[in-house]
Design a protein around this motif. Structure first.
Motif, short mmCIF file in Angstrom:
data_model
loop_
_atom_site.label_atom_id
_atom_site.label_comp_id
_atom_site.label_asym_id
_atom_site.label_seq_id
_atom_site.Cartn_x
_atom_site.Cartn_y
_atom_site.Cartn_z
N TYR A 70 1.11 9.21 -6.02
CA TYR A 70 1.48 10.59 -5.71
C TYR A 70 2.41 11.15 -6.77
O TYR A 70 2.19 12.26 -7.29
N TYR A 71 3.47 10.42 -7.10
CA TYR A 71 4.43 10.96 -8.05
C TYR A 71 3.89 10.99 -9.48
O TYR A 71 4.27 11.87 -10.26
N SER A 72 2.99 10.10 -9.84
CA SER A 72 2.41 10.18 -11.18
C SER A 72 1.46 11.37 -11.29
O SER A 72 1.43 12.07 -12.31
N LEU A 73 0.69 11.66 -10.23
CA LEU A 73 -0.17 12.85 -10.24
C LEU A 73 0.65 14.13 -10.20
O LEU A 73 0.29 15.13 -10.84
N ARG A 74 1.74 14.11 -9.47
CA ARG A 74 2.62 15.29 -9.42
C ARG A 74 3.22 15.56 -10.79
O ARG A 74 3.30 16.71 -11.22
N GLU A 75 3.65 14.51 -11.46
CA GLU A 75 4.20 14.65 -12.82
C GLU A 75 3.14 15.18 -13.77
O GLU A 75 3.41 16.04 -14.61
N LYS A 76 1.92 14.71 -13.65
CA LYS A 76 0.84 15.16 -14.53
C LYS A 76 0.51 16.63 -14.30
O LYS A 76 0.29 17.38 -15.25
N ASN A 77 0.49 17.06 -13.04
CA ASN A 77 0.13 18.45 -12.73
C ASN A 77 1.25 19.44 -13.05
O ASN A 77 0.98 20.56 -13.49
N GLU A 78 2.50 19.07 -12.83
CA GLU A 78 3.60 20.01 -13.01
C GLU A 78 4.19 19.96 -14.41
O GLU A 78 4.94 20.87 -14.79
N ASN A 79 3.90 18.92 -15.17
CA ASN A 79 4.40 18.75 -16.53
C ASN A 79 5.92 18.90 -16.61
O ASN A 79 6.46 19.49 -17.53
N ARG A 80 6.59 18.40 -15.64
CA ARG A 80 8.06 18.39 -15.65
C ARG A 80 8.51 16.94 -15.69
O ARG A 80 8.10 16.14 -14.88
N THR A 81 9.35 16.64 -16.61
CA THR A 81 9.86 15.28 -16.69
C THR A 81 11.36 15.29 -16.47
O THR A 81 12.05 16.27 -16.75
N LEU B 27 0.82 -1.21 0.00
CA LEU B 27 0.00 0.00 0.00
C LEU B 27 0.85 1.26 0.00
O LEU B 27 0.52 2.25 -0.67
N VAL B 28 1.96 1.25 0.73
CA VAL B 28 2.85 2.41 0.76
C VAL B 28 3.48 2.63 -0.61
O VAL B 28 3.55 3.77 -1.10
N VAL B 29 3.93 1.57 -1.25
CA VAL B 29 4.52 1.70 -2.59
C VAL B 29 3.47 2.20 -3.58
O VAL B 29 3.74 3.07 -4.40
N ASN B 30 2.26 1.66 -3.50
CA ASN B 30 1.19 2.08 -4.39
C ASN B 30 0.86 3.57 -4.19
O ASN B 30 0.66 4.30 -5.16
N SER B 31 0.81 4.02 -2.95
CA SER B 31 0.53 5.43 -2.68
C SER B 31 1.63 6.33 -3.25
O SER B 31 1.34 7.40 -3.78
N GLY B 32 2.88 5.89 -3.13
CA GLY B 32 3.99 6.66 -3.70
C GLY B 32 3.91 6.76 -5.20
O GLY B 32 4.16 7.82 -5.78
#
Length: 82
Positions: free
Chosen positions: A58-69, A50-55
């Motif tokens: 989180y990081y996929s949504l952060r990447e989607k919102n900030e558009n920084r790769t 569950l912790v790995v899944n949450s991470g």
């Protein structure tokens, strides 16, 4: 609770005389300890998943919102626009 209920049911519904009540209670305690150890092991493994899944979420949504790769950052290494 499941091993406890099964153990108590086996103590009261025993058709044959299996021996002393201490033997049946020791079986019950061993069964409860084994079940508790398995439950703790499974909860530890599933909690880590569950912790790995949450991470990952989180990081996929952060990447989607900030558009920084990271690839874009690596491509900028060595250029004058740093």
């Amino acid at each position: 609770m499941v091993p406890y209920i099964i153990g108590i049911a086996s103590v009261f519904t025993s058709i044959e005389n299996q021996g002393s009540p201490e033997e049946s209670l020791s079986f019950l305690s061993i069964m409860m300890v084994v079940f508790m150890c398995l439950a703790m092991l499974f909860s530890y493994i599933l909690n880590n998943l569950l912790v790995v899944n949450s991470g990952i979420i989180y990081y996929s949504l952060r990447e989607k919102n900030e558009n920084r790769t990271t690839i874009n950052d690596i491509d900028l290494i060595g250029t004058e626009s740093e």
